[in-house]
Design a protein around this motif. Structure first.
Motif, PDB file in Angstrom:
ATOM      1  N   LEU A  67       0.705  -1.207   0.048  1.00 22.77           N
ATOM      2  CA  LEU A  67      -0.013  -0.107   0.016  1.00 22.77           C
ATOM      3  C   LEU A  67       0.723   1.245   0.111  1.00 22.77           C
ATOM      4  N   SER A  68       2.108   1.229   0.883  1.00 21.56           N
ATOM      5  CA  SER A  68       2.729   2.347   0.714  1.00 21.56           C
ATOM      6  C   SER A  68       3.514   2.582  -0.655  1.00 21.56           C
ATOM      7  N   GLU A  69       3.929   1.741  -1.294  1.00 23.15           N
ATOM      8  CA  GLU A  69       4.520   1.779  -2.514  1.00 23.15           C
ATOM      9  C   GLU A  69       3.291   2.399  -3.548  1.00 23.15           C
ATOM     10  N   LEU A  70       1.975   1.646  -3.584  1.00 27.47           N
ATOM     11  CA  LEU A  70       0.975   2.191  -4.090  1.00 27.47           C
ATOM     12  C   LEU A  70       0.865   3.662  -4.232  1.00 27.47           C
ATOM     13  N   VAL A  71       0.543   4.323  -2.854  1.00 26.85           N
ATOM     14  CA  VAL A  71       0.328   5.338  -2.402  1.00 26.85           C
ATOM     15  C   VAL A  71       1.492   6.362  -2.902  1.00 26.85           C
ATOM     16  N   LYS A  72       2.664   6.067  -2.736  1.00 29.55           N
ATOM     17  CA  LYS A  72       4.051   6.628  -3.392  1.00 29.55           C
ATOM     18  C   LYS A  72       3.817   6.986  -4.794  1.00 29.55           C
ATOM     19  N   GLN A  73       3.385   6.102  -5.614  1.00 27.37           N
ATOM     20  CA  GLN A  73       3.253   6.066  -7.124  1.00 27.37           C
ATOM     21  C   GLN A  73       1.852   7.250  -7.247  1.00 27.37           C
ATOM     22  N   LEU A  74       1.065   7.165  -6.379  1.00 22.40           N
ATOM     23  CA  LEU A  74      -0.141   8.250  -6.604  1.00 22.40           C
ATOM     24  C   LEU A  74       0.422   9.423  -6.358  1.00 22.40           C
ATOM     25  N   ARG A  75       1.277   9.707  -5.516  1.00 25.00           N
ATOM     26  CA  ARG A  75       1.780  10.981  -5.163  1.00 25.00           C
ATOM     27  C   ARG A  75       2.809  11.416  -6.173  1.00 25.00           C
ATOM     28  N   LYS A  76       3.541  10.393  -6.628  1.00 22.63           N
ATOM     29  CA  LYS A  76       4.388  10.985  -7.554  1.00 22.63           C
ATOM     30  C   LYS A  76       3.724  11.414  -9.032  1.00 22.63           C
ATOM     31  N   LYS A  77       2.513  10.914  -9.453  1.00 24.03           N
ATOM     32  CA  LYS A  77       1.610  11.273 -10.570  1.00 24.03           C
ATOM     33  C   LYS A  77       0.931  12.563 -10.046  1.00 24.03           C
ATOM     34  N   GLY A  78       1.005  12.955  -8.863  1.00 22.32           N
ATOM     35  CA  GLY A  78       0.147  13.959  -8.427  1.00 22.32           C
ATOM     36  C   GLY A  78      -1.465  13.815  -8.013  1.00 22.32           C
ATOM     37  N   TYR A  79      -1.715  12.720  -7.979  1.00 21.00           N
ATOM     38  CA  TYR A  79      -3.129  12.564  -7.541  1.00 21.00           C
ATOM     39  C   TYR A  79      -3.577  12.634  -6.043  1.00 21.00           C
ATOM     40  N   VAL A  80      -2.680  12.469  -5.159  1.00 23.24           N
ATOM     41  CA  VAL A  80      -2.998  12.479  -3.669  1.00 23.24           C
ATOM     42  C   VAL A  80      -1.387  13.305  -3.111  1.00 23.24           C
ATOM     43  N   ARG A  81      -1.808  13.939  -2.026  1.00 22.80           N
ATOM     44  CA  ARG A  81      -0.796  14.300  -1.070  1.00 22.80           C
ATOM     45  C   ARG A  81      -0.932  14.052   0.415  1.00 22.80           C
ATOM     46  N   SER A  82       0.041  13.948   1.149  1.00 25.53           N
ATOM     47  CA  SER A  82      -0.169  13.639   2.612  1.00 25.53           C
ATOM     48  C   SER A  82       0.060  14.905   3.219  1.00 25.53           C
ATOM     49  N   GLU A  83      -0.747  14.933   4.505  1.00 32.25           N
ATOM     50  CA  GLU A  83      -0.635  16.076   5.286  1.00 32.25           C
ATOM     51  C   GLU A  83      -0.600  15.438   6.874  1.00 32.25           C
ATOM     52  N   LEU A  84       0.011  16.385   7.759  1.00 31.87           N
ATOM     53  CA  LEU A  84       0.179  15.947   9.209  1.00 31.87           C
ATOM     54  C   LEU A  84      -1.197  16.024   9.739  1.00 31.87           C
ATOM     55  N   SER A  85      -1.680  15.033  10.291  1.00 32.92           N
ATOM     56  CA  SER A  85      -2.908  14.896  11.023  1.00 32.92           C
ATOM     57  C   SER A  85      -3.254  16.177  12.249  1.00 32.92           C
ATOM     58  N   GLU A  86      -4.222  16.733  12.117  1.00 31.74           N
ATOM     59  CA  GLU A  86      -4.405  17.833  12.979  1.00 31.74           C
ATOM     60  C   GLU A  86      -4.507  17.267  14.453  1.00 31.74           C
ATOM     61  N   GLN A  87      -5.172  15.905  14.652  1.00 37.10           N
ATOM     62  CA  GLN A  87      -5.185  15.283  15.775  1.00 37.10           C
ATOM     63  C   GLN A  87      -3.902  14.630  16.413  1.00 37.10           C
ATOM     64  N   ASP A  88      -3.025  14.160  15.586  1.00 34.74           N
ATOM     65  CA  ASP A  88      -1.862  13.610  15.859  1.00 34.74           C
ATOM     66  C   ASP A  88      -0.762  13.903  14.779  1.00 34.74           C
TER      67      ASP A  88
END
Length: 161
Positions: A67-88
């Motif tokens: 899953l980490s690799e899959l999400v990494k590919q989605l980030r590289k392609k510009g479809y998703v981004r990660s943000e720090l959680s406001e709660q943690d």
């Protein structure tokens, strides 16, 4: 005549592989695999609050490494981004980007069309029966995994004695 269970297992695998190929073909126009498209759609559906790798893993049942690799590919392609959680602030949440939102309808339609093609010709009653039977298979596998886990824990305790 009794059904050959080994053949049924092989047929289930072939169905899964062929459906994945069909869905891959449908989503390839956006440079995505079917798995990437399904994960992206899940993230987009949860973009208002965001979602975590753990939540996606629980929903889809795949390994965190894959899953980490899959999400990494989605980030590289510009479809998703990660943000720090406001709660943690130790936890990262995933949200869709504008580029991801732009392909949402196409991906949803492509996957829906592949699903419709797969189940073409089934009556509602047949689909309900298939759904019930698949859930029974999954329950059986889950019970078997739990039993193996319980036995493993028991064996560890016995060996400590």
């Amino acid at each position: 005549m009794e059904a050959d269970r080994s053949v049924m297992i092989q047929q289930n695998r072939q169905i899964s592989i062929q459906f994945e190929l069909l869905a891959n073909h449908a989503t390839a126009r956006q440079g995505l695999t079917a798995v990437q498209a399904r994960i992206l759609l899940y993230i987009l559906t949860h973009s208002e609050k965001g979602t975590s790798l753990t939540h996606i893993q629980q929903q889809f049942g795949c390994s965190k490494a894959a899953l980490s690799e899959l999400v990494k590919q989605l980030r590289k392609k510009g479809y998703v981004r990660s943000e720090l959680s406001e709660q943690d602030n130790r936890c990262k949440i995933l949200v869709g980007t504008d580029k991801g939102e732009q392909v949402r309808d196409f991906l949803s339609s492509s996957i829906h069309s592949a699903i419709e093609q797969l189940y073409n010709g089934f009556s509602p009653e047949e689909l309900a029966a298939l759904d019930r039977l698949q859930k029974m298979l999954l329950d059986n596998l889950s019970a078997m995994r739990q039993s193996d886990s319980d036995n493993s824990n028991y064996n560890k305790e016995v060996s400590k004695s």
